[in-house]
Enzyme design. Structure first.
Site, short mmCIF file in Angstrom:
data_model
loop_
_atom_site.label_atom_id
_atom_site.label_comp_id
_atom_site.label_asym_id
_atom_site.label_seq_id
_atom_site.Cartn_x
_atom_site.Cartn_y
_atom_site.Cartn_z
N CYS A 77 0.83 -1.21 0.00
CA CYS A 77 0.00 0.00 0.00
C CYS A 77 0.87 1.25 0.00
CB CYS A 77 -0.93 0.00 1.21
SG CYS A 77 -1.97 1.47 1.32
N CYS A 81 -0.47 4.10 2.17
CA CYS A 81 -0.18 3.89 3.59
C CYS A 81 1.27 4.23 3.93
CB CYS A 81 -0.42 2.44 3.98
SG CYS A 81 -2.03 1.77 3.53
N ASP A 82 2.21 3.83 3.08
CA ASP A 82 3.61 3.77 3.50
C ASP A 82 4.58 4.63 2.71
OD1 ASP A 82 2.86 1.92 5.43
OD2 ASP A 82 3.18 0.22 4.11
#
Length: 308
Positions: free
Chosen positions: A133, A136-137
């Site tokens: 993701c 997300c990261d």
């Protein structure tokens, strides 16, 4: 005899736990079922920095906080691997590997799993440089060299997103051309930060025990093994909805996702679905929580309608 509840929530990720909060606060008798630890994929996330109210928190810590918030309102929590859900009149019968439960409302919050490459290093460095993701990261890889494995829409979309922060993004694809939409391909090819390695079969994700140092891939044309030095590896080779127990309900689309309306209702009255298992584009903690609040309230509304 099946144990009876008002609401059965299948899945204890952020969406399922939020649904439990809303349904339990409405004085409904709620059961949360999960086959593993509560928290869902948050347990596999080292750090979360895009959930409101927590500028920087470990995934398991956020999962624990959500679980404690849900349990404040006294739902039951049971471990069980759901085998099937059947409709019997107004009731739904949920059968697990160990027990049977009944309720007029079932909320499906089983999520989705990213397809794995199945190569050495993938599990070892999951959450420590291996990610599924970019949204997300990506922030954890500012000014770093990263690789994206895959060639479809998701891989290229996330690669473009990563390029806003990373020093470079190398797309490693097993074919000699991308499968992504032509417009996405053009954006990627026009992006100075994006590079491409073709006909590359990823063999391993390499590291020093604490962090990723790169990937080893095999050139499918020459058979030669090569090393690509990167600090992060983002894998996009597909996503699988966790919907096998619900295949006989007639609520899945052709890909196995669950379409719902804005109230999280499926085609079957009293069966709701939320979070990553739904047919949608963005799969994040924040919108799973939003789905959960709607589903929990809708469970109350549905049960009230049965009394009218």
């Amino acid at each position: 005899m099946a144990k009876e509840y008002d609401v059965i929530i299948i899945g204890a990720g952020p969406g399922g736990l939020t649904a439990a909060i809303y349904a339990s606060r409405a004085n409904l008798n709620v059961l949360i079922l999960d086959r593993g630890p509560y928290g869902g994929q948050m347990n596999n996330t080292d750090a979360i920095d895009n959930y409101p109210g927590f500028p920087d928190i470990k995934g398991p810590e956020l999962g624990e906080k959500m679980y404690q918030s849900a349990m404040k309102f006294n739902p039951d929590f049971e471990y069980g691997d759901v085998q099937s859900v059947k409709v019997e009149g107004q009731n739904k019968i949920v059968t697990t590997d160990t027990a049977e439960y009944s309720a007029p409302v079932v909320i499906i919050a089983t999520g989705a799993d990213h397809k794995k490459l199945g190569v050495p290093g993938e599990e070892e460095y999951s959450g420590k440089g291996v990610s599924y993701c970019a949204v997300c990261d990506a922030a954890f890889f500012k000014d770093e060299d990263v690789a994206v494995i895959g060639g479809g829409d998701s891989a290229i979309e996330e690669g473009i997103y990563l390029s806003q922060m990373a020093k470079s993004v190398t797309v490693v694809h097993r074919r000699d051309q991308l499968r992504a939409h032509p417009n996405l391909q053009k954006r990627a090819f026009d992006n100075d930060k994006m590079k491409f390695v073709w006909n590359a079969q990823t063999e391993s994700i390499d590291g020093d025990g604490n962090k990723i140092t790169g990937i080893t891939y095999r050139d499918k044309e020459t058979g030669e093994e090569k090393h690509l030095s990167v600090r992060g590896v983002f894998i996009y080779v597909g996503v699988i909805p966790q919907t096998a127990p619900f295949k006989d309900l007639g609520i899945l689309d052709e890909q196995g996702w669950i379409p719902t309306n804005e109230n999280m209702e499926t085609k079957v009255p009293g069966i709701l679905a939320l979070g990553d298992v739904r047919s949608k584009d963005l799969r994040q903690i924040a919108n799973a929580v939003g789905d959960g609040s709607i589903a929990g309230q809708q469970a109350y509304n549905y049960i009230q309608s049965l009394k009218d």
